[in-house]
Design a protein around this motif. Sequence first.
Motif, PDB file in Angstrom:
ATOM      1  N   VAL A 155       0.519  -1.291   0.189  1.00  0.00           N
ATOM      2  CA  VAL A 155       0.177  -0.530   0.001  1.00  0.00           C
ATOM      3  C   VAL A 155       0.875   1.164   0.242  1.00  0.00           C
ATOM      4  CG1 VAL A 155      -1.372   1.210   0.954  1.00  0.00           C
ATOM      5  CG2 VAL A 155      -1.950  -0.825   0.858  1.00  0.00           C
ATOM      6  N   TRP A 156       2.205   1.392   0.807  1.00  0.00           N
ATOM      7  CA  TRP A 156       2.675   2.398   1.386  1.00  0.00           C
ATOM      8  C   TRP A 156       4.204   1.771   0.753  1.00  0.00           C
ATOM      9  CZ3 TRP A 156       0.997   7.305   1.421  1.00  0.00           C
ATOM     10  CH2 TRP A 156      -0.123   7.534   1.714  1.00  0.00           C
ATOM     11  N   CYS A 157       5.601   2.734   0.034  1.00  0.00           N
ATOM     12  CA  CYS A 157       6.696   2.380   0.375  1.00  0.00           C
ATOM     13  C   CYS A 157       7.472   3.491   1.054  1.00  0.00           C
ATOM     14  CB  CYS A 157       7.099   2.835  -1.955  1.00  0.00           C
ATOM     15  SG  CYS A 157       6.219   1.682  -2.776  1.00  0.00           S
ATOM     16  N   ASP A 158       8.549   3.020   1.612  1.00  0.00           N
ATOM     17  CA  ASP A 158       9.108   4.376   1.947  1.00  0.00           C
ATOM     18  C   ASP A 158      10.592   4.341   1.107  1.00  0.00           C
ATOM     19  OD1 ASP A 158      10.602   5.821   4.028  1.00  0.00           O
ATOM     20  OD2 ASP A 158      11.475   4.149   4.816  1.00  0.00           O
ATOM     21  N   VAL A 159      10.331   5.884   1.090  1.00  0.00           N
ATOM     22  CA  VAL A 159      11.397   5.934   0.003  1.00  0.00           C
ATOM     23  C   VAL A 159      12.333   7.720   0.424  1.00  0.00           C
ATOM     24  CG1 VAL A 159       9.874   5.758  -1.313  1.00  0.00           C
ATOM     25  CG2 VAL A 159       9.390   8.073  -0.976  1.00  0.00           C
ATOM     26  N   THR A 160      13.242   7.377  -0.192  1.00  0.00           N
ATOM     27  CA  THR A 160      13.963   9.103  -0.451  1.00  0.00           C
ATOM     28  C   THR A 160      14.128  10.121  -1.198  1.00  0.00           C
ATOM     29  OG1 THR A 160      15.233   7.710   0.963  1.00  0.00           O
ATOM     30  CG2 THR A 160      16.329  10.162   0.316  1.00  0.00           C
ATOM     31  N   ALA A 161      13.772  11.624  -1.611  1.00  0.00           N
ATOM     32  CA  ALA A 161      13.869  11.962  -2.603  1.00  0.00           C
ATOM     33  C   ALA A 161      15.139  13.197  -2.032  1.00  0.00           C
ATOM     34  CB  ALA A 161      12.530  12.340  -2.330  1.00  0.00           C
ATOM     35  N   SER A 162      15.719  13.168  -3.732  1.00  0.00           N
ATOM     36  CA  SER A 162      16.395  13.811  -3.118  1.00  0.00           C
ATOM     37  C   SER A 162      16.311  14.651  -4.403  1.00  0.00           C
ATOM     38  CB  SER A 162      17.814  12.848  -3.221  1.00  0.00           C
ATOM     39  OG  SER A 162      18.300  12.943  -2.312  1.00  0.00           O
ATOM     40  N   ARG A 163      16.536  16.178  -4.809  1.00  0.00           N
ATOM     41  CA  ARG A 163      17.007  16.846  -5.303  1.00  0.00           C
ATOM     42  C   ARG A 163      18.093  18.154  -5.668  1.00  0.00           C
ATOM     43  NH1 ARG A 163      14.788  21.926  -4.204  1.00  0.00           N
ATOM     44  NH2 ARG A 163      14.457  22.937  -6.398  1.00  0.00           N
ATOM     45  N   GLN A 164      18.816  18.497  -6.191  1.00  0.00           N
ATOM     46  CA  GLN A 164      19.990  19.630  -6.269  1.00  0.00           C
ATOM     47  C   GLN A 164      19.999  20.953  -6.503  1.00  0.00           C
ATOM     48  OE1 GLN A 164      23.836  18.553  -8.069  1.00  0.00           O
ATOM     49  NE2 GLN A 164      24.399  19.559  -6.281  1.00  0.00           N
ATOM     50  N   ASP A 165      20.043  21.452  -5.813  1.00  0.00           N
ATOM     51  CA  ASP A 165      19.346  23.653  -7.003  1.00  0.00           C
ATOM     52  C   ASP A 165      20.225  23.837  -8.049  1.00  0.00           C
ATOM     53  OD1 ASP A 165      21.076  24.875  -5.060  1.00  0.00           O
ATOM     54  OD2 ASP A 165      19.414  25.743  -4.290  1.00  0.00           O
ATOM     55  N   ASP A 166      19.914  25.057  -8.025  1.00  0.00           N
ATOM     56  CA  ASP A 166      20.982  25.783  -9.400  1.00  0.00           C
ATOM     57  C   ASP A 166      22.492  25.423  -8.686  1.00  0.00           C
ATOM     58  OD1 ASP A 166      19.189  24.715 -11.469  1.00  0.00           O
ATOM     59  OD2 ASP A 166      18.164  26.847 -11.030  1.00  0.00           O
ATOM     60  N   ASN A 167      22.227  26.336  -7.529  1.00  0.00           N
ATOM     61  CA  ASN A 167      23.936  26.121  -6.293  1.00  0.00           C
ATOM     62  C   ASN A 167      24.486  25.432  -6.361  1.00  0.00           C
ATOM     63  OD1 ASN A 167      22.653  29.010  -7.488  1.00  0.00           O
ATOM     64  ND2 ASN A 167      21.623  29.404  -5.707  1.00  0.00           N
ATOM     65  N   ALA A 168      23.897  24.091  -6.586  1.00  0.00           N
ATOM     66  CA  ALA A 168      24.938  22.933  -5.923  1.00  0.00           C
ATOM     67  C   ALA A 168      24.071  22.944  -5.185  1.00  0.00           C
ATOM     68  CB  ALA A 168      25.951  22.965  -6.211  1.00  0.00           C
TER      69      ALA A 168
END
Length: 192
Positions: A155-168
Motif C-alpha cells: 500500500v505504502w512505500c518508504d522512499v527518499t527523495a533528493s534534489r539539487q538546486d542550481d547552486n549545487a
Amino acid sequence: MFDQPPHGGFDRHFQRLARSIALLLLALLPAVPSALAQSGNPSGLPLPRFATTRSEPINVRVGPGTKYEVAWTYLKSVIPVEIVQEFDTWRKIRDVDGAEGWVHQNLLSGTRAGYATPLLANGEVALRASPSDSAELRARLGAGFKVIIKQCDAVWCDVTASRQDDNARSASYSGHVRQEELWGVYPDEQFD
C-alpha cells in the motif's frame, strides 16, 4: 529363421529394459518444468522485475550482445528500469516511457528506485511522514520525480527523495508515498 517369433528370454529382457526406461523417465519428469523455466530465464529470478542502472554511461543495445547497435545511452546511474526478458548474460529492459533495449547484467543493480506518477489532476505525489493519508506532509513530488525505494508493504512505500538546486545545494526528504503513485514497483508488491 527370421520369420519365427523370438523366444521368451529375449521378450523378458526387452520388457525389463522398457520398464526401467519408463521408471527413469517418470523419475525425471518433475525436473522438466524447472529446467524449462531456467532455460528461458538464466538468472532464475522472476520476470518481469524492477532494477536500476549501476554505472554511467550505459549503452542500451537493440539486441543481446555487443555486436548489436546502440539504441540509446543512459548518462546517469540509478535509473529505474524493468527487466522483461533474459538471454544468457543480457537483460532486456523497459524504461518508464516504454522504450525497450538490451544491457549486460553487470550494468544493472538490485537497488530499487522509481518515479512519481501522480493519480490526481494536481500533478503531485504527497510524501508523508508515516504511511497514512492523514500523516504530516513532508514534500510534494512532481510527476517524474525520482525516488529511492527502501521498502513497500503493498500500500505504502518508504522512499527518499533528493534534489539539487542550481547552486549545487541538495536537499533530501524521507517519507512514505502511496505505492500506486510510483513507477518502479508493482501493485501489491512487498519487499524490505
